[in-house]
Scaffold this motif. Structure first.
Motif, mmCIF file in Angstrom:
data_model
loop_
_atom_site.group_PDB
_atom_site.id
_atom_site.type_symbol
_atom_site.label_atom_id
_atom_site.label_comp_id
_atom_site.label_asym_id
_atom_site.label_seq_id
_atom_site.Cartn_x
_atom_site.Cartn_y
_atom_site.Cartn_z
ATOM 1 N N VAL A 123 55.211 28.168 -80.204
ATOM 2 C CA VAL A 123 53.778 28.255 -80.121
ATOM 3 C C VAL A 123 53.167 28.445 -81.360
ATOM 4 O O VAL A 123 53.589 29.571 -81.947
ATOM 5 C CB VAL A 123 53.568 29.394 -79.006
ATOM 6 C CG1 VAL A 123 52.038 29.536 -78.813
ATOM 7 C CG2 VAL A 123 54.179 29.270 -77.469
ATOM 8 N N HIS A 124 51.957 27.694 -81.665
ATOM 9 C CA HIS A 124 51.394 27.871 -82.959
ATOM 10 C C HIS A 124 50.118 28.019 -82.874
ATOM 11 O O HIS A 124 49.343 28.382 -83.642
ATOM 12 C CB HIS A 124 51.530 26.510 -83.730
ATOM 13 C CG HIS A 124 53.058 26.113 -83.938
ATOM 14 N ND1 HIS A 124 54.036 26.544 -85.055
ATOM 15 C CD2 HIS A 124 54.089 25.276 -83.226
ATOM 16 C CE1 HIS A 124 55.207 26.042 -84.681
ATOM 17 N NE2 HIS A 124 55.203 25.086 -83.682
ATOM 18 N N ASP A 125 49.303 27.872 -81.503
ATOM 19 C CA ASP A 125 48.105 27.700 -81.144
ATOM 20 C C ASP A 125 47.723 29.213 -81.114
ATOM 21 O O ASP A 125 48.218 29.930 -80.071
ATOM 22 C CB ASP A 125 47.743 27.014 -80.237
ATOM 23 C CG ASP A 125 46.563 26.990 -79.499
ATOM 24 O OD1 ASP A 125 46.105 27.554 -78.460
ATOM 25 O OD2 ASP A 125 45.588 26.407 -80.067
ATOM 26 N N GLY A 126 46.562 29.755 -81.535
ATOM 27 C CA GLY A 126 46.208 30.804 -81.557
ATOM 28 C C GLY A 126 45.661 31.204 -80.091
ATOM 29 O O GLY A 126 46.110 32.286 -79.241
ATOM 30 N N GLU A 127 45.023 30.599 -79.141
ATOM 31 C CA GLU A 127 44.749 30.546 -77.888
ATOM 32 C C GLU A 127 45.917 30.583 -76.966
ATOM 33 O O GLU A 127 45.962 31.718 -76.056
ATOM 34 C CB GLU A 127 43.561 29.610 -77.334
ATOM 35 C CG GLU A 127 42.968 30.021 -76.032
ATOM 36 C CD GLU A 127 41.744 29.124 -75.810
ATOM 37 O OE1 GLU A 127 41.578 28.796 -74.604
ATOM 38 O OE2 GLU A 127 41.184 28.917 -76.641
ATOM 39 N N LYS A 128 46.832 29.814 -77.065
ATOM 40 C CA LYS A 128 47.987 29.913 -76.184
ATOM 41 C C LYS A 128 48.763 31.112 -76.523
ATOM 42 O O LYS A 128 49.003 31.601 -75.311
ATOM 43 C CB LYS A 128 48.747 28.609 -76.191
ATOM 44 C CG LYS A 128 49.997 28.480 -75.430
ATOM 45 C CD LYS A 128 50.666 27.211 -75.743
ATOM 46 C CE LYS A 128 51.625 27.191 -74.481
ATOM 47 N NZ LYS A 128 52.617 26.163 -74.451
ATOM 48 N N SER A 129 49.147 31.380 -77.564
ATOM 49 C CA SER A 129 49.653 32.523 -78.099
ATOM 50 C C SER A 129 49.060 33.958 -77.506
ATOM 51 O O SER A 129 49.679 34.964 -76.820
ATOM 52 C CB SER A 129 49.721 32.832 -79.352
ATOM 53 O OG SER A 129 48.625 33.051 -80.235
ATOM 54 N N VAL A 130 47.873 34.209 -77.440
ATOM 55 C CA VAL A 130 46.987 35.146 -76.796
ATOM 56 C C VAL A 130 46.806 35.497 -75.335
ATOM 57 O O VAL A 130 47.297 36.220 -75.011
ATOM 58 C CB VAL A 130 45.505 35.444 -77.472
ATOM 59 C CG1 VAL A 130 44.858 36.517 -76.842
ATOM 60 C CG2 VAL A 130 45.498 35.697 -79.025
ATOM 61 N N LYS A 131 46.893 34.155 -74.884
ATOM 62 C CA LYS A 131 46.990 33.999 -73.562
ATOM 63 C C LYS A 131 48.356 34.425 -72.980
ATOM 64 O O LYS A 131 48.499 34.950 -71.767
ATOM 65 C CB LYS A 131 46.746 32.576 -72.837
ATOM 66 C CG LYS A 131 45.381 32.193 -72.805
ATOM 67 C CD LYS A 131 45.125 30.663 -72.452
ATOM 68 C CE LYS A 131 43.742 30.509 -72.476
ATOM 69 N NZ LYS A 131 43.479 28.911 -71.894
ATOM 70 N N THR A 132 49.297 34.100 -73.780
ATOM 71 C CA THR A 132 50.652 34.626 -73.440
ATOM 72 C C THR A 132 50.876 36.054 -73.423
ATOM 73 O O THR A 132 51.359 36.602 -72.698
ATOM 74 C CB THR A 132 51.750 33.881 -74.418
ATOM 75 O OG1 THR A 132 51.449 32.482 -74.130
ATOM 76 C CG2 THR A 132 53.270 34.236 -73.794
ATOM 77 N N VAL A 133 50.160 36.706 -74.485
ATOM 78 C CA VAL A 133 50.301 38.156 -74.756
ATOM 79 C C VAL A 133 49.535 38.821 -73.496
ATOM 80 O O VAL A 133 49.990 39.851 -73.053
ATOM 81 C CB VAL A 133 49.666 38.465 -76.162
ATOM 82 C CG1 VAL A 133 49.446 40.196 -75.954
ATOM 83 C CG2 VAL A 133 50.264 38.155 -77.268
ATOM 84 N N VAL A 134 48.623 38.153 -73.111
ATOM 85 C CA VAL A 134 47.692 38.597 -72.094
ATOM 86 C C VAL A 134 48.580 38.889 -70.751
ATOM 87 O O VAL A 134 48.945 39.774 -69.967
ATOM 88 C CB VAL A 134 46.424 38.122 -71.701
ATOM 89 C CG1 VAL A 134 45.901 38.380 -70.457
ATOM 90 C CG2 VAL A 134 45.225 38.168 -72.795
ATOM 91 N N ASP A 135 49.394 37.719 -70.580
ATOM 92 C CA ASP A 135 50.129 37.442 -69.263
ATOM 93 C C ASP A 135 51.428 38.536 -69.296
ATOM 94 O O ASP A 135 51.672 39.044 -68.504
ATOM 95 C CB ASP A 135 50.680 36.076 -69.206
ATOM 96 C CG ASP A 135 49.574 34.893 -68.932
ATOM 97 O OD1 ASP A 135 48.688 35.380 -68.433
ATOM 98 O OD2 ASP A 135 50.090 33.635 -68.971
ATOM 99 N N ASN A 136 51.936 38.801 -70.415
ATOM 100 C CA ASN A 136 53.012 39.490 -70.818
ATOM 101 C C ASN A 136 52.574 41.061 -70.532
ATOM 102 O O ASN A 136 53.172 41.856 -70.029
ATOM 103 C CB ASN A 136 53.568 39.432 -72.208
ATOM 104 C CG ASN A 136 54.540 38.088 -72.373
ATOM 105 O OD1 ASN A 136 54.876 37.893 -73.592
ATOM 106 N ND2 ASN A 136 54.541 37.322 -71.392
ATOM 107 N N LEU A 137 51.445 41.461 -71.055
ATOM 108 C CA LEU A 137 50.782 42.732 -70.901
ATOM 109 C C LEU A 137 50.656 43.235 -69.527
ATOM 110 O O LEU A 137 50.827 43.971 -68.994
ATOM 111 C CB LEU A 137 49.604 42.887 -71.794
ATOM 112 C CG LEU A 137 49.688 42.982 -73.315
ATOM 113 C CD1 LEU A 137 48.474 43.173 -74.087
ATOM 114 C CD2 LEU A 137 50.486 44.477 -73.302
ATOM 115 N N ARG A 138 49.933 41.995 -68.653
ATOM 116 C CA ARG A 138 49.797 42.219 -67.365
ATOM 117 C C ARG A 138 51.285 42.703 -66.591
ATOM 118 O O ARG A 138 51.159 43.462 -65.572
ATOM 119 C CB ARG A 138 49.220 40.929 -66.797
ATOM 120 C CG ARG A 138 47.732 40.700 -67.042
ATOM 121 C CD ARG A 138 47.144 39.795 -66.313
ATOM 122 N NE ARG A 138 45.555 39.565 -66.562
ATOM 123 C CZ ARG A 138 44.826 38.422 -66.849
ATOM 124 N NH1 ARG A 138 45.593 37.424 -66.850
ATOM 125 N NH2 ARG A 138 43.713 38.548 -66.988
#
Length: 146
Positions: free
Chosen positions: A87-102
């Protein structure tokens, strides 16, 4: 409720944190684009915090007479968080962080309730601290995505 049930859930949390940590390392190393500097630093902050939480969870498991998972095979098998690659894209990486945090928050809330029922104040306090921090981080990550 006995310690074994709490230990089992804490081991799942430990596995989740290990996968979350590794996801964050990958984002830190591979991020590209106009938000590189901002996200590169944020991911380092998050994985550093996760490393501390990993140690706290493992030590809590030992404190309540359990054995923490400690192999990557075990982490992959037990985790409810999926590893991500390339994953190199900022938006995709932050969305993944959000999902992981949830996912982490959901499990931490479940463990906290189990600890309350078992009278396990130490585990309850640990989960409360994690929840407080991660709710704020989740809010910030979601705000970044808007």
């Amino acid at each position: 409720m006995d310690n074994k049930q709490i230990i089992d859930k804490l081991n799942i949390l430990l596995a989740d944190y290990q996968i979350y940590y590794q996801n964050l390392r990958g984002f830190h190393w591979n991020i590209q684009g106009k938000h590189f500097f901002q996200l590169h630093d944020k991911f380092e902050e998050l994985y550093t915090d996760s490393a501390l939480k990993i140690d706290e969870v493992a030590e809590r498991i030992l404190t309540i007479e359990g054995a923490p998972l400690h192999s990557f095979d075990d982490y992959i098998s037990a985790s409810t968080i999926s590893p991500v690659k390339n994953v190199h894209d900022g938006e995709k990486s932050v969305k993944t962080v959000v999902d992981n945090l949830r996912e982490l928050l959901s499990l931490e809330r479940e463990i906290k309730e189990m600890a309350i029922k078992a009278g396990d104040d130490g585990t309850e306090d640990l989960m409360s601290d994690f929840i407080d921090e991660q709710e704020k981080t989740l809010w910030m990550m979601k705000a970044w995505l808007k």
